[in-house]
Scaffold this motif. Structure first.
Motif, mmCIF file in Angstrom:
data_model
loop_
_atom_site.group_PDB
_atom_site.id
_atom_site.type_symbol
_atom_site.label_atom_id
_atom_site.label_comp_id
_atom_site.label_asym_id
_atom_site.label_seq_id
_atom_site.Cartn_x
_atom_site.Cartn_y
_atom_site.Cartn_z
ATOM 1 N N UNK A 326 37.088 -25.426 12.077
ATOM 2 C CA UNK A 326 38.162 -25.190 12.741
ATOM 3 C C UNK A 326 38.380 -23.497 12.424
ATOM 4 N N UNK A 327 39.170 -22.983 13.592
ATOM 5 C CA UNK A 327 39.493 -21.819 13.254
ATOM 6 C C UNK A 327 40.471 -21.506 12.045
ATOM 7 N N UNK A 328 40.395 -20.429 11.390
ATOM 8 C CA UNK A 328 41.414 -20.254 10.122
ATOM 9 C C UNK A 328 42.412 -19.636 10.439
ATOM 10 N N UNK A 329 43.600 -19.647 9.673
ATOM 11 C CA UNK A 329 44.803 -19.129 9.978
ATOM 12 C C UNK A 329 44.612 -17.576 10.182
ATOM 13 N N UNK A 330 43.889 -16.834 9.397
ATOM 14 C CA UNK A 330 43.741 -15.454 9.200
ATOM 15 C C UNK A 330 43.348 -14.911 10.560
#
Length: 365
Positions: A326-330
């Motif tokens: 899943x895409x990271x928050x950064x």
């Protein structure tokens, strides 16, 4: 491998055909917009680099009245008709070798004049007592594109006699017509804004082309994994993938060029800087077309190779890593930084900067 790659791309079944058409369409849209940006920028450069005959300087008639050099008398002025400015040049030759202004083949004699196409049409459509009477004589030709900033410019070269022009205030004696570029205060502002605005268009276009190619390549991972199982090497898979990406990107580039050519007349009618460009100047030039045909397929091939990192691990590596993390928050940090830079740039914007301080934030977004 190249022949196999072509066969899989063009004759790989219904799914391969749909994938090819979708990728071609996405690339075509991006290429058409890219060519439009390049064409408008080229027209802007050509218009602003036009030699300014209006900047020609001369000497008072009395100072060089006995000069043996080829010369002529000039009286440059502006006229107004219904809020439109008409550039008027009254001219009289002082000898057989007098210099000829750009856009015409010979100097008009007394009682003759050359008019720009827009002004000639305006004179024909306006009652003579309202406009035509201002210009003595009759029209013997039109002023060519070399002397005009755009197709809507109103300009006229009126032939006269040396005796008549000598008596007019502001008449000068000219031996050489200026060929330098006119210095305009707003030119630098428009150029900077145009470049940054073009970059703002180019980034989404490149993302569109790269994403379309990578999505199509990702859908082919299962096919490439099957080829690995039957003995294909990682290098052979890369060749097949590159051929597939280049084919769709090349088709898309050709289709995008065709779309641009169809839309080019409408694009030429727009006025980006309040001046409508000549249709022949609204073009990305031959180098622009060649660059698109080379750069877009090359970029698509690179994007396709980057999307196949998982296939290169092993034939079964795809099935083990088919679900990406899943895409990271950064990943939201560049967006937030761009918004902050954009708002800060708007606060720093002044009437003289035409919003340039806000463009870095726009590009980051």
């Amino acid at each position: 491998m190249y022949r196999l790659g072509l066969r899989l791309s063009l004759r790989g079944g219904r799914e391969a055909l749909i994938r090819l058409l979708l990728t071609t369409a996405a690339v075509a849209v991006g290429v058409a917009i890219l060519l439009a940006v390049l064409a408008d920028f080229h027209a802007f450069q050509v218009t602003n680099n036009r030699p300014s005959w209006e900047s020609t300087q001369g000497a008072p008639v009395s100072r060089q009245s006995g000069s043996a050099a080829p010369a002529e008398l000039w009286n440059y002025s502006n006229d107004i008709f219904k809020g439109q400015t008409i550039e008027r040049l009254d001219i009289a030759a002082l000898g057989p070798k007098a210099p000829v202004p750009p856009g015409i083949s010979r100097l008009p004699a007394s009682g003759q004049y050359y008019a720009s196409p827009a002004l000639a049409a305006l004179i024909r459509s306006t009652p003579r007592d309202q406009l035509g009477d201002r210009f003595p004589g009759h029209q013997v030709g039109t002023i060519g594109q070399q002397a005009l900033a755009g197709p809507d410019e109103l300009a006229i070269f009126v032939g006269s006699t040396p005796a008549k022009l000598s008596a007019l205030r502001g008449t000068v004696q000219v031996t050489k017509i200026a060929t330098s570029i006119a210095t305009q205060v707003w030119k630098g502002y428009f150029r900077d804004a145009y470049v940054v605005g073009a970059l703002a268009f180019l980034f989404p276009i490149l993302i569109l082309i790269g994403t379309a190619t990578r999505l199509a390549a990702a859908r082919r991972e299962e096919c490439y994994a099957a080829l690995r199982l039957v003995g294909a090497t990682s290098r052979q898979i890369s060749v097949i993938s590159s051929v597939d990406a280049v084919v769709s990107a090349l088709f898309g580039s050709v289709l995008g060029i065709a779309i641009f050519i169809l839309l080019q007349p409408a694009l030429a009618d727009t006025a980006i800087t309040s001046v409508r460009y000549f249709a022949s100047e609204v073009t990305p030039t031959a180098r622009g077309y060649a660059g698109v045909l080379v750069a877009v397929p090359a970029a698509s091939a690179i994007a396709s190779l980057l999307s196949l990192r998982r296939v290169r691990i092993s034939p079964l590596g795809v099935s083990r890593r088919v679900t990406p993390p899943a895409p990271k928050a950064w990943r939201v940090i560049p967006l937030l930084a761009g918004i902050v830079l954009f708002i800060a740039g708007l606060q720093l914007t002044t009437p003289k900067s035409i919003g340039l301080a806000a463009f870095p934030g726009l590009l980051v977004i």
